[in-house]
Design an enzyme around this catalytic site. Sequence first.
Site, PDB file in Angstrom:
ATOM      1  N   ASN A 140     -23.788  16.105  13.374  1.00 42.28           N
ATOM      2  CA  ASN A 140     -22.478  15.665  13.859  1.00 42.28           C
ATOM      3  C   ASN A 140     -22.649  14.749  15.073  1.00 42.28           C
ATOM      4  O   ASN A 140     -23.565  14.925  15.885  1.00 42.28           O
ATOM      5  CB  ASN A 140     -21.525  16.837  14.137  1.00 42.28           C
ATOM      6  N   GLU A 161     -20.183  13.290  17.945  1.00 43.49           N
ATOM      7  CA  GLU A 161     -18.829  13.312  18.513  1.00 43.49           C
ATOM      8  C   GLU A 161     -18.566  12.054  19.334  1.00 43.49           C
ATOM      9  O   GLU A 161     -19.457  11.225  19.562  1.00 43.49           O
ATOM     10  CB  GLU A 161     -18.655  14.594  19.333  1.00 43.49           C
ATOM     11  N   CYS A 221     -18.750  14.316  11.108  1.00 41.83           N
ATOM     12  CA  CYS A 221     -19.391  15.570  10.723  1.00 41.83           C
ATOM     13  C   CYS A 221     -20.816  15.314  10.239  1.00 41.83           C
ATOM     14  O   CYS A 221     -21.150  14.206   9.780  1.00 41.83           O
ATOM     15  CB  CYS A 221     -18.608  16.239   9.603  1.00 41.83           C
ATOM     16  N   GLU A 228     -22.185  16.462   7.544  1.00 42.39           N
ATOM     17  CA  GLU A 228     -22.211  16.182   6.104  1.00 42.39           C
ATOM     18  C   GLU A 228     -21.949  14.705   5.842  1.00 42.39           C
ATOM     19  O   GLU A 228     -22.564  14.087   4.958  1.00 42.39           O
ATOM     20  CB  GLU A 228     -21.142  17.016   5.380  1.00 42.39           C
ATOM     21  N   CYS A 259     -15.720  21.187   6.446  1.00 37.60           N
ATOM     22  CA  CYS A 259     -14.274  20.988   6.665  1.00 37.60           C
ATOM     23  C   CYS A 259     -13.645  20.402   5.405  1.00 37.60           C
ATOM     24  O   CYS A 259     -14.348  19.972   4.481  1.00 37.60           O
ATOM     25  CB  CYS A 259     -14.055  20.069   7.866  1.00 37.60           C
ATOM     26  N   CYS A 319     -14.819  16.925   4.488  1.00 38.03           N
ATOM     27  CA  CYS A 319     -16.190  16.862   3.964  1.00 38.03           C
ATOM     28  C   CYS A 319     -16.281  17.462   2.563  1.00 38.03           C
ATOM     29  O   CYS A 319     -17.109  17.031   1.760  1.00 38.03           O
ATOM     30  CB  CYS A 319     -17.158  17.527   4.923  1.00 38.03           C
TER      31      CYS A 319
HETATM   32  N1  THU Z   1     -18.518  19.921  12.075  1.00 34.86           N
HETATM   33  C1  THU Z   1     -19.440  19.425  11.202  1.00 34.86           C
HETATM   34  O1  THU Z   1     -20.231  18.540  11.547  1.00 34.86           O
HETATM   35  N2  THU Z   1     -19.463  19.943   9.945  1.00 34.86           N
HETATM   36  C2  THU Z   1     -18.707  20.975   9.510  1.00 34.86           C
HETATM   37  O2  THU Z   1     -18.876  21.402   8.383  1.00 34.86           O
HETATM   38  C3  THU Z   1     -17.702  21.563  10.408  1.00 34.86           C
HETATM   39  C4  THU Z   1     -17.563  20.944  11.740  1.00 34.86           C
HETATM   40  C5  THU Z   1     -18.527  19.402  13.444  1.00 34.86           C
HETATM   41  C6  THU Z   1     -17.403  18.496  13.817  1.00 34.86           C
HETATM   42  C7  THU Z   1     -17.380  18.644  15.330  1.00 34.86           C
HETATM   43  O3  THU Z   1     -18.322  17.752  15.895  1.00 34.86           O
HETATM   44  C8  THU Z   1     -17.849  20.071  15.564  1.00 34.86           C
HETATM   45  O4  THU Z   1     -18.482  20.478  14.365  1.00 34.86           O
HETATM   46  C9  THU Z   1     -16.745  21.028  15.920  1.00 34.86           C
HETATM   47  O5  THU Z   1     -15.713  20.954  15.001  1.00 34.86           O
END
Ligand code: THU
Length: 130
Positions: A40, A42, A51, A53, A84, A87
């Site tokens: 991920n 941000e 994300c 994925e 999520c 994804c």
């Molecule tokens: N996140 C992912 O990278 N993948 C997931 O399957 C769920 C959430 C990340 C997004 C964000 O950077 C952090 O987790 C908190 O939501």
Amino acid sequence: MTDELIGAALAAREQAYAPYSRFQVGAALRCEGVVYQGCNVENAAYPQGNCAEAGAIAAMVLGGGRHIDEIVIVGGGEAPCTPCGGCRQRLREFAAIDLPIRIVNPQGALLLETTLGALLPWSFGPDHLA
Ligand code: THU
């Protein structure tokens, strides 16, 4: 191959850029024998974050891959870091409905083994537009 994917997902998680949520995520997928990773990433403008994925899928597409055979995801803690909603749909674009999805903890232990179809029932996908 699943063990290799777990290692790749854990290594990807180490590279996560998550200064806001502090929730690091790694993903590793297998596409025709090749492993692609994502973490991920941000952003100060929160909705612009990506994300893990999504990163792995982008790496696969850049590498010429178009089909996900298997994916491993690792988040933090003991609650399985299930993909999520967005994804799940991203995976749907490049995978069969029986895609194996495994979620592990930061030590690599299996927390959940499921399929895309179980996480995204009655989904809309490329076949609808064929
Ligand atoms: N996140 C992912 O990278 N993948 C997931 O399957 C769920 C959430 C990340 C997004 C964000 O950077 C952090 O987790 C908190 O939501």
